[in-house]
Design an enzyme around this catalytic site. Structure first.
Site, PDB file in Angstrom:
ATOM      1  N   CYS A 155      -6.052   1.977   5.703  1.00 24.34           N
ATOM      2  CA  CYS A 155      -6.704   0.508   6.117  1.00 24.34           C
ATOM      3  C   CYS A 155      -6.112   0.108   7.570  1.00 24.34           C
ATOM      4  CB  CYS A 155      -6.381  -0.725   5.058  1.00 24.34           C
ATOM      5  SG  CYS A 155      -4.850  -1.056   5.206  1.00 24.34           S
ATOM      6  N   HIS A 161       0.961  -1.226   0.026  1.00 21.36           N
ATOM      7  CA  HIS A 161       0.051   0.070   0.024  1.00 21.36           C
ATOM      8  C   HIS A 161       0.800   1.007   0.056  1.00 21.36           C
ATOM      9  CE1 HIS A 161      -3.809  -2.125   1.798  1.00 21.36           C
ATOM     10  NE2 HIS A 161      -3.313  -2.687   0.726  1.00 21.36           N
ATOM     11  N   GLU A 181       0.928   3.907   1.957  1.00 19.52           N
ATOM     12  CA  GLU A 181       1.478   4.233   3.256  1.00 19.52           C
ATOM     13  C   GLU A 181       2.504   3.365   3.615  1.00 19.52           C
ATOM     14  OE1 GLU A 181      -3.264   4.180   3.866  1.00 19.52           O
ATOM     15  OE2 GLU A 181      -1.753   3.496   2.596  1.00 19.52           O
ATOM     16  N   CYS A 184      -2.579  -0.425   7.532  1.00 21.79           N
ATOM     17  CA  CYS A 184      -1.559   0.475   7.647  1.00 21.79           C
ATOM     18  C   CYS A 184      -1.593   1.603   8.824  1.00 21.79           C
ATOM     19  CB  CYS A 184      -1.991   1.578   6.169  1.00 21.79           C
ATOM     20  SG  CYS A 184      -1.552   0.851   4.757  1.00 21.79           S
TER      21      CYS A 184
END
Length: 155
Positions: free
Chosen positions: A94, A64, A66, A97
């Site tokens: 999410c 992801h 992040e 993260c």
């Protein structure tokens, strides 16, 4: 990595400035047919980490935006803790993260648009480090539009 200093002392303007840069990262994801989420990590008005979604390219569900930005920032500063840093991310993180942000002890998270289905807020807001400050809604319409347009084209 270029280190860009932002001189404006208005906190709201500063958040908008850095969110625009996170949106540029999201557009890189879009150009690669990845879910268009972008993130940057800022410390003392310097960008020390950047990232965008790379889950398709790496065939890795943990890639992801992040996570990419956290790794980049840690490499830049030579340490795993990001206490005096701000994560700017175009979409609410999410659970994974948010949990990773806990371990980095990041000082602040600023996100653009909410993620009603998969965002951590609807699951459990206690995932962040107790000292992490959370701020949402910065350029929310622009951030959400990238996602909506991406998924509209997929359907």
């Amino acid at each position: 990595m270029s280190f860009y200093n932002f001189e404006n002392t208005d906190p709201e303007e500063e958040d908008i400035h850095y969110m625009k840069l996170a949106l540029e990262e999201a557009k890189k994801a879009l150009a690669e047919d990845e879910i268009p989420i972008g993130a940057i990590v800022v410390s003392k008005n310097r960008i020390i980490g950047r990232g965008y979604n790379l889950t398709e390219r790496f065939n890795d569900v943990t890639a992801h935006a992040e996570m990419q930005a956290f790794t980049s920032a840690a490499q830049t500063i030579g340490g795993k803790y990001l206490r005096d840093c701000t994560l700017y991310v175009t979409i609410e993180p999410c659970v994974m993260c948010a949990g990773a942000s806990y371990w980095t002890q990041i000082g602040r998270i600023v996100y653009g648009a909410r993620e009603e289905k998969r965002g951590f807020i609807s699951k459990n807001t206690n995932l962040l480090h107790p000292k992490t400050i959370l701020k949402g809604g910065i350029m929310a319409e622009e951030c959400a539009a990238l996602m909506k347009n991406f998924f509209a084209k997929k359907r």
